[in-house]
Each structure stands twice: as C-alpha cells, then as structure tokens.
Design an enzyme around this catalytic site. Sequence first.
Site, mmCIF file in Angstrom:
data_model
loop_
_atom_site.group_PDB
_atom_site.id
_atom_site.type_symbol
_atom_site.label_atom_id
_atom_site.label_comp_id
_atom_site.label_asym_id
_atom_site.label_seq_id
_atom_site.Cartn_x
_atom_site.Cartn_y
_atom_site.Cartn_z
ATOM 1 N N TYR A 26 -17.961 12.721 -14.541
ATOM 2 C CA TYR A 26 -17.856 13.884 -15.416
ATOM 3 C C TYR A 26 -16.524 13.957 -16.170
ATOM 4 C CZ TYR A 26 -21.816 15.574 -12.673
ATOM 5 O OH TYR A 26 -23.028 15.691 -12.059
ATOM 6 N N HIS A 63 -8.110 -4.101 -7.619
ATOM 7 C CA HIS A 63 -7.873 -3.341 -6.387
ATOM 8 C C HIS A 63 -9.177 -3.266 -5.588
ATOM 9 C CE1 HIS A 63 -5.112 -0.779 -4.165
ATOM 10 N NE2 HIS A 63 -6.053 0.136 -4.014
ATOM 11 N N ARG A 71 0.806 -1.216 0.000
ATOM 12 C CA ARG A 71 0.000 0.000 0.000
ATOM 13 C C ARG A 71 0.842 1.270 0.000
ATOM 14 N NH1 ARG A 71 -4.356 0.724 4.673
ATOM 15 N NH2 ARG A 71 -4.926 -1.338 3.881
#
Length: 744
Positions: free
Chosen positions: A127, A83, A37
């Site tokens: 968007y 993931h 991570r």
Amino acid sequence: MDEPELPDDLPENVTEPLRRAIGSRYLTYALSTIMHRALPDARDGLKPVHRRILYAMRELRLSSSGGFRKSAKISGDVMGNYHPHGDAAIYDAMARLAQDFAVRYPLVDGQGNFGNIDGDNPAAARYTEARMTAAAEALLEGLSEDAVDFRDNYDGTLTEPVVLPAAFPNLLANGASGIAVGMATNIPPHNLHELVGACLHLIKHPEARDDTLLDHVKGPDFPTGGVIVESPESMRESYRTGRGAFRLRARWEIEEQGRGQWVIVVTEIPYQVQKSKLIEKLAELIQARKVPILADVRDESADDVRIVLEPRSRNVDADVLMGTLFRLSDLEVRFSMNMNVLIDGRTPKVCSLKEVLRAFLDHRREVLLRRSRYRLGKIDARLEVLEGYIVAFLNLDRVIAIIRSEDQPKPVLMAEFALTEVQAEAILNMRLRSLRKLEEMELKRERDDLLIERAGLEDLLADDGLQWARIAEQLREVRKAFGEGAPGGARRTGFAEAIEMAEVPIEAMIDREPITVVCSKMGWIRAMKGHLADGAPLKFKDGDEGRFVLHAETTDRLIVVGSNGRFYTLPAANLPGGRGMGEPLRLMVDLPNDAGIVALLLHQPGRRLLVASSAGDGFVVPEDEVLAQTRGGKQVLNVRAPVRALLCKPVSGDHVACVGENRKVLVFPLSELPEMGRGKGVRMQKFKDGGLSDAITFRLADGLSWQDPAGRTRVQSDLTEWLGKRAGTGRMAPRGFPRDNHFG
C-alpha cells in the site's frame, strides 16, 4: 544422471569435542551478528540492511525529485539482490528510515501510512510508496566514481558497496541502536549543523580535545524535541568515554483558561516514547490516585503533539505536579549512550566523540582521493581522444582520403600520424557533423579546460592542506543544504537545568477530610464520609458482616496484617467510596487467597506493635518499619504452615499477658520480648499441646482487665499467681475469664 563420485578417503563421521564444535560455530555466528547485522559502520553510520536499501533504491533510480515506487518492489529487490533475509524485516527497516519522529534526517521519503508517534505500525508494503530523500542522495554521492570498494553480493551475481561515500556524519546525525552478541550500541541523533561545525574545527585543529568539540556539539538533538536536563559535566564525560546517559523531559507550558483556571499542555514528548502508552500510564496514575492533584488527561493531538493535563484545583503548583509526573511516568526518560561502532568496518570499539568524527573525516579524505584519481583517469582518457581529434582536424583531407581508399584505415592512420589505437578508433567513429570549424575550436577549448583541471587534481593529490580545504568546502555545502537555515534543520531539543522538586508526600496532595473505614468479615473495604457514631447501621452483602470500623482521615495510611505474616500499607485516599459495598481488599494489595486478614490498624508514627504467631512466638516491632512501598507488602513475622500470624496489637504498658488454647495465663515483663524489624520471634508461652489464643500488653500497676459475658469490665489486680518468666507454662485463667480465651 549419475551422481558424482565421492573420494574414497572421505570419513563417514567427523568426531570433535562438543565444546569445540559449539564454540567455533557460536563464534562464527557472533562475528556475523557483530559485523554484518547489529553494529553500524563509523564511516557512513549505516548497518548493512540500511546500506542495501539505499543502494537498491539508487539502482531503481528513485531520486528525491523523481517518482515513487511501491515499497513491496523496493523490499523485494533488496531481498532478492542483496539482503537474503525476511521481507518484513527489510520493510520495517525501510519504514523507520521514513519516520520523521524516529530519524532526525529521514533517508526515505514515504508516501502513505508509515506509522505514527502513537506506536501504530506502517501499512503493508503493497500500500505504501517510497523514494530517496536529498539526505540519502548525499550519502550516495560519488558512488559511480570509484569512491568506495564494492564486493560480491550473497550469490555472486551482483556487486554492492562495502560502505557509502557519506557526505555528512550520518552516524551521529541519525544515531543508531542495535544488540549484537556480547555487545550493543545506542547512539542518540544530533544536529547536523553542529556536527559540521565540530568537523571543521577538527580539520583546523587535528589535536583538538573533546571538550572543545562540545563547544560546537551541544548535545543530542532528538527528532521529537524535548528538553535535556543532564548536567554539562555528565555530558562531557559521556562524550569523552563514549558511554553515558541523558535525562530527557517533555516540553510543557501553562495555558490560561480564564477565571483563574489553567491547564498544562505538553507539546513535545521524549524520544522513542509512544504517545498512546504514555497517556495510558497517566490515566492509570489518575485512576490509582497516585497523583491526587491531577484530575484529568486528554489527548488533543493532530499533526502536532498536544497532551492536556488538568489539575485538581487552581491552587495546585504546576512545578510540583510536573515534578511528580516526571518521576512516575515516561514524561521523563533516561536515554543511554553507548557509542560502540565498527572502525573501518571491521573492529568494534566504544569511541569518543572525537574518535567518531575522526573516522568520518578520514573516510571523507579517502573518498576524495579515490574520486580525484578516478577523475584524473577519465581526464587522461578524454585528453588522449581530444589529441587524436585535433590531429584529424589539422590533417582533415589526408584522413578522409585514407578512410576512403584504404580497406583497413585504422593501422594506416596509426602509422602515418603516430596515433594510438584509442585515438584512431575515435576518429573513425567521429560523426560528419563534428567536422565543422566550430567543433575544432570547442575541442581545443575543452582540452585546455581539462589540462587546467588535471593540474588542479595533481596539486590536490600531492598536498594534504588542499585535500582538507576541499573536504571543509564540501562540508560547508552540506551544512548549507541541511543545516539550521534549511527546512527542519534547526535544533529541536532544548537544554535546561533540572530543578529537582523535593518529593512531595501523597498526603500533602490530598484534601484532609474525616472518613470512617469499614472492612467486612469477607474482606470488602470502603470509606464512608465523616466519622460515623459507634453502632451506626451499616449494610453488607448477604452472608457478610462487619469486622473492622476505624475513624480516620483521607491523609492517613492503613496497615493490613495478613495471616502469612506480611504487612501491607494502604493509603486511605485510595479506598473506594461508601455508596456501595466497597471493593475486595485483595484487589488493592497482593494478599494471597489462602491468607486471612489478622488486623487492620491506623498508622501512627513512632508507635510499637506486638506481633505473635499461633505457635506462641512473638516480638515487638517499631510501626515505622512495617510500612510497605509496594502492593506485595513487607514480610515481618516469619511463619511456616500450619503456623500462622495470630495477632498484631499496639504496645502500651510494661507487662505482657498471654493465654493459650489450654486456658492457662502467663504474665511476664515486656522487657523480656526483643524488639526486631523482622523474624520468627521468641517463645512467649510454652504449651504441652495446642497454641496461643491471645496476648495483650498492659501496666502491671493497673491490673489485668477483660470483659465478662455480661459486658462488665473485670479487673484482676493481684497477678502474683500468674507472674513468671517468658516461655513459662502459666496457670489456669482467673475466675470469670471469657470462655473464648480472649482479653477483649
């Protein structure tokens, strides 16, 4: 449906010590955080989330020259396939890879609102659209040629790369930051052209020292530019040890406005500083009058950064102004470096510059060898097929006859022409169009070319020198594509020597003007222009009245003494003007609501002060030691409720006179009071009941004076009756002493 039967010997409860249970689980979590991570891999410079984003974009065929796809689609694929974490976290990581102010060489080409340098967040994933950049494609180059190992994804349905081939040292080019368990990493971005130069030097001189590598890598190259003012010696030590810090300043210039007027224009701000917060901080400095020579700040930025700083007057020294702002704002920051990375994807280690570049070059060599072996296998398979084709062309009529007459032509072809199964299958699958004479010539030419390529690959695999020469050639191609000659490849961050301006006191920045400081009984303070005559009429709020009136100058400092024993310092230039009723003193210093104002003094360097509590304890303190640097003030007289600080008066003379609430007066030598910086003090006068009312210092030769109720000054010259040792009880006050028990 029946439930599966459990073994009979399975225990119902498992008992283990809490320490071992928590320890083993926390260690598992820590290792997961460190390896999967927070820390980047030294080989490709990526964390797992970034690597998975780029791989998912490759699987979606989002090349740098192709079309865009919705970010929601990309983050959804990454989450579903590779993931299994929150889509918001994945989108945030992807958006950062697209921000040219956050990443030196963006790996994602974003279309839409991906945030800005002011700190505004990107638009929602539905968007925006994205695709890979050419730099990302360079990191992925060779992935389909067995360049790296693959592993199963989280649910075993797909595979993902363990590391990317990485055609350039992305770890240093784009930097990285992360916080793991017990360790962290913070690597600044660098210039790719310089990194490739250092890699080529390391290939040529494997034993090169870190100092010689710094002839190529000058230092960090931040995407937002700026100027590094760290000393070369400090930077050398940072790169040698892998830990250090770099002082980074904004880039600025003076812009003439005509008629002698000028402004300072900031064109580049330090890395990771949000422009909007920086301007807010500068505006706060102006409002708090901490930089009196700065009059205004304006943000005139468009696509570029343009922050205009307007000086108070044309006589201001620009270097002094900027030096002050560098100290007080984020126009100068300190970027810490901690090159803590995963070596070979497994071992966390704080590496030097040389170790990081060595890890990248070793990875490139491993990628080259694997791609070469993969290509060699492909060539051998193709040559086998070509040999079969050529045999077919040499015996074309017989091959056609066998195919037409035999029910099972493959074994007959294999037996008659000594073909392999692969060759026979290829001949049987050959198109009729390929039987042209021209095709036979093409096959022979292809075979010859492949044999030459094969010989070259075998030489490459057998010779270390050829391998490093090929890696150097690939690095030069990368430098040509992304180096200083390419768009955006030139160095952005400059270097300069830090010219340290001596800290200019605020007093030196303020125009010296006379003022009258007025503080009311309720604690409202203001500064009237000029020195008002004694008894001049002053207005106060209803129910309020005057308490302190001092003649001062704008360059002076005021000392406020609270009944809690804390001393606060207030620059006179910071006081509100005298047009209104002023502002509460408690808003300017952190004076608690339950503490009153005991005294308000004009600071005079070198003076000494007598401080005393209501319990009759006191001492002498040098005035220079009571100045406070913060709003919280400085504790000088230690008191505990219900005892409070009672008085603070300048020391003048050789004796101290005390009067208690019982009207007993004691006079003793000033030398019996200790001089301290802080404390409870010593007993000045002893009381059977009650406490101290007032105290004063005076010259014994001049006698003790006070004002009687009629306003006349009374002097007691013979003080033999009241003279004594400190901590005595004293005698009743002289005839005519004020009934309020104060010396006046």
